[in-house]
Design a protein around this motif. Sequence first.
Motif, short mmCIF file in Angstrom:
data_model
loop_
_atom_site.label_atom_id
_atom_site.label_comp_id
_atom_site.label_asym_id
_atom_site.label_seq_id
_atom_site.Cartn_x
_atom_site.Cartn_y
_atom_site.Cartn_z
N SER A 21 0.85 -1.14 -0.15
CA SER A 21 -0.13 -0.11 0.00
C SER A 21 0.76 1.11 -0.04
O SER A 21 2.02 1.27 0.54
CB SER A 21 -1.09 0.03 1.10
OG SER A 21 -0.34 0.46 2.48
N ILE A 22 0.40 2.38 -0.44
CA ILE A 22 0.96 3.57 -0.76
C ILE A 22 1.56 4.06 0.81
O ILE A 22 2.33 4.50 1.07
CB ILE A 22 0.38 4.57 -1.69
CG1 ILE A 22 0.52 4.00 -3.10
CG2 ILE A 22 1.23 6.01 -1.54
CD1 ILE A 22 -0.18 4.99 -4.13
N VAL A 70 8.42 2.05 -6.04
CA VAL A 70 7.08 1.11 -6.58
C VAL A 70 7.50 -0.03 -7.33
O VAL A 70 8.37 -0.07 -8.15
CB VAL A 70 6.11 1.98 -7.48
CG1 VAL A 70 5.11 1.28 -8.14
CG2 VAL A 70 5.67 3.01 -6.42
N SER A 95 5.84 5.16 -12.51
CA SER A 95 4.53 4.98 -12.33
C SER A 95 3.74 6.03 -11.76
O SER A 95 4.43 7.08 -10.97
CB SER A 95 4.25 3.86 -11.71
OG SER A 95 4.52 3.92 -10.36
N GLU A 127 1.95 5.79 -9.39
CA GLU A 127 1.96 5.40 -7.92
C GLU A 127 3.33 5.89 -7.27
O GLU A 127 3.15 6.46 -6.31
CB GLU A 127 1.90 3.91 -7.64
CG GLU A 127 0.68 3.38 -7.99
CD GLU A 127 0.08 3.02 -9.41
OE1 GLU A 127 -0.71 2.69 -9.91
OE2 GLU A 127 1.18 3.22 -10.39
#
Length: 511
Positions: free
Chosen positions: A276-277, A312, A324, A326
Amino acid sequence: MTDLSPRRAGGRAARREARANPLADNLRPIRAGMSGGRYTPLDPADMDRIHNAALTALEEIGLSEAPASGIEIMTKAGAVLGDDGRIRFPRALVEDMLALTNRSVTLCGRDPLYDLDLSGTRVHYGTAGAAVHMVDVETGHYRESTVQDLHDAARIADQLDNIHFLQRPMVARDILDNKEMDLNTIYACCSGTYKHVGVSFTEPSFVPDAFELLHLIAGGEDAWRARPFVSNSNCFVVPPMKFATEACQVMEACIRGGMPVLLLSAGQAGATAPASIAGAIVQAVAECLAGVVYVNAMAPGHPVIFGTWPFVSDLRTGAMSGGSGEQALLTAGCAQMHRYYGLCGGAAAGIADAKLPDMQAGWEQMCSNVMAGLAGLNMVYEAAGMHASLLGFCHESLILGDDLIGQAMRCVRGIEVTEDDLSLEVMRATCLGGPGHYLGSDDTLNRMQRDYVYPVLGNRASPKEWVEQGQPILVNKATERKEKILSKPARARFAPDVDAVIRSRFNIHLN
């Protein structure tokens, strides 16, 4: 009918001048160290939760594998060594050490013109990484990087307005001895640019010779300590939640020698950090807070950069995905946490998964560079030149990145809204008895010089003009500029007498 030709001609002439001389000082409104911070992907409650989770991780999980010296330093300050060998950090200890942390770090250049003020949300872009290959844009092939490539990158970065510092972007693969590689990395970088330089060291035993070299370059130990122009990029942790024993010993040696330290936590979401970020940010924050305790327990107020660098993964393959969306979010979120603590911080952005400087590279590099700057990240590392998720470095991409970062910095600068900027008087003069347009007006020409950024290589000509120019290809223009820069003597080379002493003491591989 009003004759518009003089105003139009004046406007065209000014635009032609701008295109002909894009590097003129009065046409460069962007500067290093502008304040960002307008972009906030995390709200205050989010940051509180991340902070509390990081403190819980430090108090309940802790970090393993600290060197004996680090255990002594941290436990004397109040950390707790458990029977399982892990060091845990009471919340009060972390808060106390945060209070001691230096919040007004200046990274020096060899020339004070390039000093970097890291306080607040001032934004600076530069290189970093440890690429093992060079990208040949003519053939599309990757080859092993050399010390000459590193020196050339430093010389190019020295000439680029929007590259504010040079952290070693590639490894000198042609130098097999690790100690010689570390020392030649310092030589190649510092003799190529007057800007601040970041390097790392393979082993603690190499650090004394590195300081001897830096003292020679600086003109003595006192001169070095007064203005340390090289910082140590230190991966003091091996995620998840382990100290890197030898890197910690390097860090201690660098602190004793007066070198600023980048506390670098580089977990990979889904592999060595939570997928998860938010979880990846929590772990990076926790690890770097452990570093803050370590450093300030040893030398309160020593200049450090809070280096949360979570990366990531493409969860389909497990491979790194630096380009990305993310990644851009991770970096921006980390920048917010630096601001939460009021610390000088750095993180990675501008990485391309693309193998060549193509359209994919452009969107990947621009997305994360803009978001990092808007989030107020002090040090945006790996912002230009990096391809194949940090495996390859490209000189042409470094040059193109200068244009790209210029546009990113314009976004960081934002929109000024003063009475003058609202332009009511200009509108009144133009619309009431004026020419009915703003072409060539004094206000337009002044703002052309002050408010707008012009690419050096990016082409804004019409299709007809582009054909008349010979249909220039962007990468080819970057190669031309590279060759022009490298055809001239390196301005940052050391004085002959200093260079002679250095070469008599160390095995320098550059000619």
